[in-house]
Design a protein around this motif. Structure first.
Motif, PDB file in Angstrom:
ATOM      1  N   UNK A 179      45.350   4.915  30.397  1.00  0.00           N
ATOM      2  CA  UNK A 179      45.201   6.248  30.247  1.00  0.00           C
ATOM      3  C   UNK A 179      43.855   6.489  31.063  1.00  0.00           C
ATOM      4  N   UNK A 180      44.160   7.394  31.960  1.00  0.00           N
ATOM      5  CA  UNK A 180      42.834   7.590  33.160  1.00  0.00           C
ATOM      6  C   UNK A 180      42.088   8.967  32.588  1.00  0.00           C
ATOM      7  N   UNK A 181      41.068   8.977  32.584  1.00  0.00           N
ATOM      8  CA  UNK A 181      39.923   9.891  32.346  1.00  0.00           C
ATOM      9  C   UNK A 181      40.298  11.275  33.167  1.00  0.00           C
ATOM     10  N   UNK A 182      40.155  12.342  32.575  1.00  0.00           N
ATOM     11  CA  UNK A 182      40.486  13.570  33.530  1.00  0.00           C
ATOM     12  C   UNK A 182      39.391  13.592  34.597  1.00  0.00           C
ATOM     13  N   UNK A 183      39.761  13.821  35.796  1.00  0.00           N
ATOM     14  CA  UNK A 183      38.863  13.923  37.100  1.00  0.00           C
ATOM     15  C   UNK A 183      38.369  15.345  36.995  1.00  0.00           C
ATOM     16  N   UNK A 184      37.116  15.597  37.586  1.00  0.00           N
ATOM     17  CA  UNK A 184      36.182  16.739  37.565  1.00  0.00           C
ATOM     18  C   UNK A 184      37.353  17.717  38.357  1.00  0.00           C
ATOM     19  N   UNK A 233      42.965  20.397  36.286  1.00  0.00           N
ATOM     20  CA  UNK A 233      43.397  21.573  35.255  1.00  0.00           C
ATOM     21  C   UNK A 233      44.093  20.728  34.043  1.00  0.00           C
ATOM     22  N   UNK A 234      43.989  21.218  32.814  1.00  0.00           N
ATOM     23  CA  UNK A 234      44.563  21.056  31.613  1.00  0.00           C
ATOM     24  C   UNK A 234      46.059  21.560  31.645  1.00  0.00           C
ATOM     25  N   UNK A 235      47.127  20.698  31.377  1.00  0.00           N
ATOM     26  CA  UNK A 235      48.391  21.376  31.231  1.00  0.00           C
ATOM     27  C   UNK A 235      48.701  21.441  30.048  1.00  0.00           C
ATOM     28  N   UNK A 236      48.485  20.530  29.090  1.00  0.00           N
ATOM     29  CA  UNK A 236      49.161  20.360  27.938  1.00  0.00           C
ATOM     30  C   UNK A 236      47.990  20.289  26.860  1.00  0.00           C
ATOM     31  N   UNK A 265      43.706  17.513  21.890  1.00  0.00           N
ATOM     32  CA  UNK A 265      43.475  16.623  23.049  1.00  0.00           C
ATOM     33  C   UNK A 265      44.078  17.487  24.319  1.00  0.00           C
ATOM     34  N   UNK A 266      43.382  17.404  25.444  1.00  0.00           N
ATOM     35  CA  UNK A 266      43.476  18.479  26.426  1.00  0.00           C
ATOM     36  C   UNK A 266      44.028  17.367  27.545  1.00  0.00           C
ATOM     37  N   UNK A 267      45.484  17.445  27.915  1.00  0.00           N
ATOM     38  CA  UNK A 267      46.175  16.596  28.917  1.00  0.00           C
ATOM     39  C   UNK A 267      46.410  17.187  30.336  1.00  0.00           C
ATOM     40  N   UNK A 268      45.705  16.309  31.322  1.00  0.00           N
ATOM     41  CA  UNK A 268      46.096  16.648  32.635  1.00  0.00           C
ATOM     42  C   UNK A 268      47.640  16.181  33.204  1.00  0.00           C
ATOM     43  N   UNK A 269      47.916  16.633  34.319  1.00  0.00           N
ATOM     44  CA  UNK A 269      49.352  16.087  34.838  1.00  0.00           C
ATOM     45  C   UNK A 269      49.209  14.308  34.796  1.00  0.00           C
ATOM     46  N   UNK A 270      48.046  14.070  35.376  1.00  0.00           N
ATOM     47  CA  UNK A 270      47.736  12.563  35.768  1.00  0.00           C
ATOM     48  C   UNK A 270      47.736  11.826  34.503  1.00  0.00           C
ATOM     49  N   UNK A 271      47.286  12.352  33.572  1.00  0.00           N
ATOM     50  CA  UNK A 271      47.235  11.803  32.127  1.00  0.00           C
ATOM     51  C   UNK A 271      48.793  11.693  31.607  1.00  0.00           C
TER      52      UNK A 271
END
Length: 184
Positions: free
Chosen positions: A46-51, A54-57, A65-71
């Motif tokens: 599970x990767x950390x959010x990059x600076x 954007x949060x998608x979900x 928990x704020x998840x990005x597309x990458x996550x």
């Protein structure tokens, strides 16, 4: 290796996919009680959010928990081809099963409240998402889902007679932004 013949039989059933890893028999896909979860990707680190990513979900649990597309792409994924009931087009969707998101949020076994960017709310029963690979889709036909195709995230139901469009079409939420346990 196998002290009893029954253990050998169970092992063979697990290998052939006739018995699920939870010990229940896999019925014919699309029948009540079937185990239709076919993962095309296991969970990845599970990767950390990059600076600036954007949060998608947002999983609204005890601690949101704020998840990005990458996550989202790092979580277990399922995939199936189905006709989108509103667009009347067929896509191969890929995404995270609601069951896995509910487990991550700590509310597995409870009905889910899906919220969309436009204020739409869909309720998905625990009995449905725990037995079928209903997903938060993030890809259609191998590409991110564009806004004109109801993306970037949408709820997709598998092609299954348990979820006819005339009863479940309105639960195909699009522009999905949040998932939380349903409160009474």
């Amino acid at each position: 290796m196998f002290p009893h013949k029954s253990h050998l039989l169970l092992y063979c059933l697990l290998l052939t996919g006739t018995l699920g890893t939870d010990g229940t028999a896999n019925a014919e896909p699309g029948t009540p009680g079937s185990s239709d979860f076919r993962y095309v990707q296991p969970a990845r680190p599970f990767p950390p959010a990059r600076p600036g990513e954007p949060t998608l979900l947002t999983l609204h649990a005890t601690r949101p928990e704020h998840l990005t597309l990458n996550q989202l792409r790092a979580l277990p994924a399922t995939q199936f081809t189905v006709q989108h009931p509103q667009l009347q087009q067929t896509f191969t969707y890929r995404g995270v099963p609601l069951r896995d998101l509910a487990r991550r949020g700590g509310f597995l076994g409870r009905d889910i409240r899906v919220t969309a960017d436009d204020g739409f709310i869909a309720i998905i029963r625990a009995a449905d998402y725990s037995q079928a690979p209903i997903m938060v889709a993030y890809e259609a036909d191998g590409r991110p889902i564009p806004t004109l195709k109801k993306g970037p995230l949408l709820i997709a139901f598998p092609p299954d007679r348990r979820f006819p469009p005339n009863r479940y079409g309105s639960q195909w939420a699009w522009y999905v932004t949040g998932i939380s346990p349903r409160t009474p």
